[in-house]
Design an enzyme around this catalytic site. Structure first.
Site, PDB file in Angstrom:
ATOM      1  N   THR A 170       0.868  -1.178   0.000  1.00  0.00           N
ATOM      2  CA  THR A 170       0.000   0.000   0.000  1.00  0.00           C
ATOM      3  C   THR A 170       0.902   1.224   0.000  1.00  0.00           C
ATOM      4  O   THR A 170       1.986   1.191   0.581  1.00  0.00           O
ATOM      5  CB  THR A 170      -0.871  -0.008   1.269  1.00  0.00           C
ATOM      6  OG1 THR A 170      -1.828  -1.046   1.143  1.00  0.00           O
ATOM      7  CG2 THR A 170      -1.601   1.320   1.490  1.00  0.00           C
ATOM      8  N   ARG A 198     -14.848  -5.586  -0.740  1.00  0.00           N
ATOM      9  CA  ARG A 198     -14.223  -5.277   0.554  1.00  0.00           C
ATOM     10  C   ARG A 198     -13.519  -3.916   0.457  1.00  0.00           C
ATOM     11  O   ARG A 198     -12.807  -3.637  -0.495  1.00  0.00           O
ATOM     12  CB  ARG A 198     -13.216  -6.369   0.923  1.00  0.00           C
ATOM     13  CG  ARG A 198     -12.458  -6.120   2.241  1.00  0.00           C
ATOM     14  CD  ARG A 198     -11.134  -5.432   2.018  1.00  0.00           C
ATOM     15  NE  ARG A 198     -10.319  -5.358   3.236  1.00  0.00           N
ATOM     16  CZ  ARG A 198      -9.187  -4.685   3.340  1.00  0.00           C
ATOM     17  NH1 ARG A 198      -8.707  -4.046   2.309  1.00  0.00           N
ATOM     18  NH2 ARG A 198      -8.524  -4.666   4.475  1.00  0.00           N
ATOM     19  N   VAL A 199     -13.744  -3.072   1.443  1.00  0.00           N
ATOM     20  CA  VAL A 199     -13.073  -1.780   1.473  1.00  0.00           C
ATOM     21  C   VAL A 199     -12.219  -1.724   2.733  1.00  0.00           C
ATOM     22  O   VAL A 199     -12.691  -2.067   3.818  1.00  0.00           O
ATOM     23  CB  VAL A 199     -14.096  -0.623   1.465  1.00  0.00           C
ATOM     24  CG1 VAL A 199     -13.394   0.726   1.611  1.00  0.00           C
ATOM     25  CG2 VAL A 199     -14.917  -0.644   0.174  1.00  0.00           C
ATOM     26  N   GLY A 200     -10.973  -1.312   2.573  1.00  0.00           N
ATOM     27  CA  GLY A 200     -10.057  -1.242   3.714  1.00  0.00           C
ATOM     28  C   GLY A 200     -10.065   0.129   4.368  1.00  0.00           C
ATOM     29  O   GLY A 200     -10.969   0.946   4.166  1.00  0.00           O
ATOM     30  N   ASP A 201      -9.034   0.380   5.143  1.00  0.00           N
ATOM     31  CA  ASP A 201      -8.941   1.644   5.894  1.00  0.00           C
ATOM     32  C   ASP A 201      -8.465   2.815   5.043  1.00  0.00           C
ATOM     33  O   ASP A 201      -8.772   3.965   5.343  1.00  0.00           O
ATOM     34  CB  ASP A 201      -7.961   1.465   7.060  1.00  0.00           C
ATOM     35  CG  ASP A 201      -6.569   1.057   6.573  1.00  0.00           C
ATOM     36  OD1 ASP A 201      -6.475   0.132   5.738  1.00  0.00           O
ATOM     37  OD2 ASP A 201      -5.586   1.672   7.008  1.00  0.00           O
ATOM     38  N   THR A 221      -0.808   2.029   7.001  1.00  0.00           N
ATOM     39  CA  THR A 221      -0.760   0.796   6.220  1.00  0.00           C
ATOM     40  C   THR A 221      -0.759  -0.386   7.172  1.00  0.00           C
ATOM     41  O   THR A 221      -0.180  -0.316   8.254  1.00  0.00           O
ATOM     42  CB  THR A 221       0.482   0.750   5.301  1.00  0.00           C
ATOM     43  OG1 THR A 221       0.631  -0.596   4.798  1.00  0.00           O
ATOM     44  CG2 THR A 221       1.756   1.121   6.044  1.00  0.00           C
ATOM     45  N   GLY A 222      -1.400  -1.446   6.770  1.00  0.00           N
ATOM     46  CA  GLY A 222      -1.482  -2.619   7.640  1.00  0.00           C
ATOM     47  C   GLY A 222      -2.820  -3.295   7.440  1.00  0.00           C
ATOM     48  O   GLY A 222      -3.517  -3.025   6.453  1.00  0.00           O
ATOM     49  N   GLY A 224      -6.211  -3.564   7.336  1.00  0.00           N
ATOM     50  CA  GLY A 224      -7.169  -2.471   7.328  1.00  0.00           C
ATOM     51  C   GLY A 224      -8.344  -2.601   8.272  1.00  0.00           C
ATOM     52  O   GLY A 224      -8.822  -1.611   8.833  1.00  0.00           O
TER      53      GLY A 224
HETATM   54  N1  ASP Z   1      -4.370  -1.097   4.774  1.00  0.00           N
HETATM   55  C1  ASP Z   1      -4.543  -1.743   3.514  1.00  0.00           C
HETATM   56  C2  ASP Z   1      -5.907  -2.393   3.493  1.00  0.00           C
HETATM   57  O1  ASP Z   1      -6.271  -3.037   4.449  1.00  0.00           O
HETATM   58  C3  ASP Z   1      -3.528  -2.788   3.220  1.00  0.00           C
HETATM   59  C4  ASP Z   1      -2.108  -2.420   3.548  1.00  0.00           C
HETATM   60  O2  ASP Z   1      -1.832  -1.320   3.996  1.00  0.00           O
HETATM   61  O3  ASP Z   1      -1.219  -3.235   3.355  1.00  0.00           O
HETATM   62  O4  ASP Z   1      -6.579  -2.283   2.506  1.00  0.00           O
END
Ligand code: ASP
Length: 302
Positions: A170, A198-201, A221-222, A224
């Site tokens: 990301t 699916r929607v992340g953060d 990032t991580g 989500g």
């Molecule tokens: N945060 C992102 C998500 O969950 C993925 C990532 O940062 O690696 O969509």
């Protein structure tokens, strides 16, 4: 004082599997985005233009999980999320689950500047992209061989990183310009093997992306789902604004206390009102870079 920080995702690639050659490619990709964003600030440009330029560059780089090279959904498609926010009026724009917009961060910015809305998703977002004359591409344009292999490995139960399920790459940027304005931007393909829709953060204001002048700007990032539940980016800024923590303390509070309580991990890049940069993570690594007008310039992975 002006400064910029970027990330290319937490989780990184396990250290023992990253060849010297590949590491060079990652570092070059990060440096190109960092220096392009910094050049905007150096010419007196806005933090908004700086983070847009940096994130756009990373979207074009297939090594990172945004734009071309995005992580793939269960059904093997790229579905992209992005958000941008400026700290002065706290305007924000975001898009989620788009499949054909070449540079989702540009669409997020159009949503902020040219629409009455903050978040557009799916076909409505793409309709708006068409109206705005942004470049649309077939979904195959985003898909790389490597992401296909990752999807296969996820499906067979062998995750490829220490984030489960895997994501990696990301991208995001935060900046403070000479006028004292903060901005943040994040763009992602989300997580490998995610469900369609699916929607992340990343595109959720306050979760993956947040900026407020006089306080801080954050791109996360991580995993989500945890960042949404922790309202992570806002958690950091609120800790600075209301609890009087330093930016570093606030970032630690998120990564070492709040997220672990929920079971999540990841990383953030953040800038405070004075241009001070914090880049931290609770994963094995995070692709990242930082540069400021006092001469700091660094790129790190672990
Ligand atoms: N945060 C992102 C998500 O969950 C993925 C990532 O940062 O690696 O969509």
């Amino acid at each position: 004082m002006y400064s910029i920080a970027i990330h290319g995702g937490a989780g990184a690639v396990p250290r023992h599997t990253l060849s010297a050659e590949r590491e060079t490619h990652y570092r070059d990709g990060l440096a190109a985005a960092l220096d392009l964003g910094y050049a905007v600030l150096e010419k007196g440009g806005s933090s908004l233009d700086a983070v847009t330029a940096a994130v756009r560059t990373l979207e074009e780089n297939p090594l990172f999980n945004a734009g071309r090279g995005a992580a793939l959904t269960q059904d093997g498609a790229a579905e992209l999320d992005a958000a941008i926010m400026e700290g002065r009026q706290q305007r924000a724009g975001a898009v989620a689950a788009v499949r054909h917009v070449r540079n989702p961060i540009e669409l997020a910015r159009r949503v902020m500047e040219k629409s009455r809305h903050v978040l557009l998703v799916g076909s409505g977002a793409e309709e708006f992209a068409l109206e705005e004359g942004l470049e649309l591409v077939p979904n195959t344009w985003f898909r790389t061989e490597e992401r296909r292999a990752q999807l296969e490995s996820e499906r067979s139960g062998r995750p490829v990183s220490d984030l489960v399920p895997s994501s990696q790459g990301t991208v995001g940027a935060v900046a403070l310009d000479a006028a004292g304005d903060l901005a943040a931007a994040t763009s992602t393909g989300g997580m490998t093997n995610k469900r369609q829709g699916r929607v992340g953060d990343s595109p959720i204001v306050g979760a993956g992306t947040y900026a407020k002048n006089g306080v801080c700007a954050v791109s996360a990032t991580g995993h989500g789902e945890y960042f949404i539940r922790a309202v992570a980016a806002h958690h950091i800024c609120a800790a600075v604004e209301y609890r009087g923590l330093t930016l570093r303390e606030a970032v630690y509070d998120l990564l070492r206390k709040r997220l672990p309580e929920l079971g999540g991990k990841g990383g953030v890049i953040a800038i405070d009102r004075g241009g001070g940069i914090v880049t931290e993570f609770s994963t094995e690594g995070m692709f990242r870079g930082a540069r400021d007008s006092s001469g700091l310039r660094k790129i790190d992975i672990y």
